[in-house]
Design an enzyme around this catalytic site. Structure first.
Site: not given
Ligand code: PAF
Length: 278
Positions: A30, A34, A58, A145-146, A150, A182
């Site tokens: 985090l 976050h 992913q 928004q970053k 997504q 990030s």
């Molecule tokens: O943005 C993220 O950290 C991930 O893509 C998420 C939304 C938790 C899905 O794994």
């Protein structure tokens, strides 16, 4: 703060929470971005649920799943100090048991921008978000928004699958010098960290040009390319000016747009974006 690792116990714990329930899905490690999502969830909801799960579906085969930064004890203590009520931290086997075969795919939206360079990425994101929404059953869910694409993908899938969740998108949190926060910034060596500021500088310069009246998308893309070309440690992968909702590439920015990019800073791939609207 309760910490649950199974779906069954998470469902039970969630049902005992007073509503409305705000949900912050994360892959951990985090940072202040976050935490801004957790705070937004805390302000607007009676209860806050967070998830901590590095979602393997992913990541592409040549991506950084194995080395993705992790620090679960630190993440849990940050969640606790931000007043999170319940953390769902499952194992990969809990989320993807043997025999798992159902994936969520979005036509068009998934194959643009990031999707064009990270094949299968949004299939994994959409699948895990749909599963997390089904498990946590939040009233609201918070995204940054970053990761602009997504957020758009999640909004679309929520509408298309009639999921009763309000998707809230919160502003990108930046370092004082402009670098978007990030978890992957931790990979940057000190000269790369310095060089990475060119990404936000390029985006901000193009947004200034837009606000001064430039509507030609190619002129804005070219300004980003030229700004980044001056920084030898950074290799631009793409720069794109799209419609802010459909992600259709634009010739002229006559409706709210999204200027986004991906670049390698050394070996680290970073993304960033700004919205183009008056
Ligand atoms: O943005 C993220 O950290 C991930 O893509 C998420 C939304 C938790 C899905 O794994």
């Amino acid at each position: 703060m309760r910490i649950e690792t199974t779906i069954a116990t998470t469902r039970r714990a969630r049902l005992a929470l007073p509503g409305p329930v705000g949900f912050v899905p994360t892959m951990g490690y985090l940072h202040a971005g976050h935490l801004s999502l957790v705070r937004a969830a805390r302000r607007a909801n009676a209860s806050v649920v967070a998830s901590l799960f590095v979602n393997p579906t992913q990541f592409g085969p040549s991506e950084d799943l194995a080395t993705y930064p992790r620090d679960v004890p630190r993440d849990l203590s940050l969640f606790e100090s931000e007043g999170v009520d319940l953390v769902f931290a499952p194992t990969v086997e809990e989320m993807y048991p043997a025999g798992f075969t159902t994936f969520v795919e979005l036509e068009k939206l998934s194959s643009r921008l990031e999707g064009a360079h990270r094949s299968g990425h949004f299939r994994g994101v959409a699948t895990v978000v749909a599963k997390l929404f089904s498990i946590v059953q939040p009233d609201r869910a918070y995204f940054g928004q970053k990761d602009a694409q997504q957020s758009i993908v999640v909004r679309r899938l929520t509408a298309d699958l009639n999921l009763p969740v309000e998707v809230v998108v919160c502003p990108t949190v930046r370092e004082p010098d402009g670098l978007a926060l990030s978890s992957r910034n931790v990979y940057l060596k000190s000269d790369e960290r310095q060089a990475a500021t060119v990404l936000s500088r390029a985006l901000f310069a193009a947004r200034e040009r837009f606000l001064a009246g430039e509507r030609d998308a190619e002129a804005l893309r070219q300004l980003v390319r030229d700004t980044i070309a001056a920084e030898p440690l950074v290799r631009l992968q793409y720069v794109s000016v799209t419609d802010g909702e459909t992600l259709d590439e634009l010739d002229a920015v006559e409706r709210p747009g999204l200027l986004s990019l991906a670049a390698f800073v050394g070996r680290t791939r970073l993304i960033d974006n700004v919205r183009l609207e008056d």
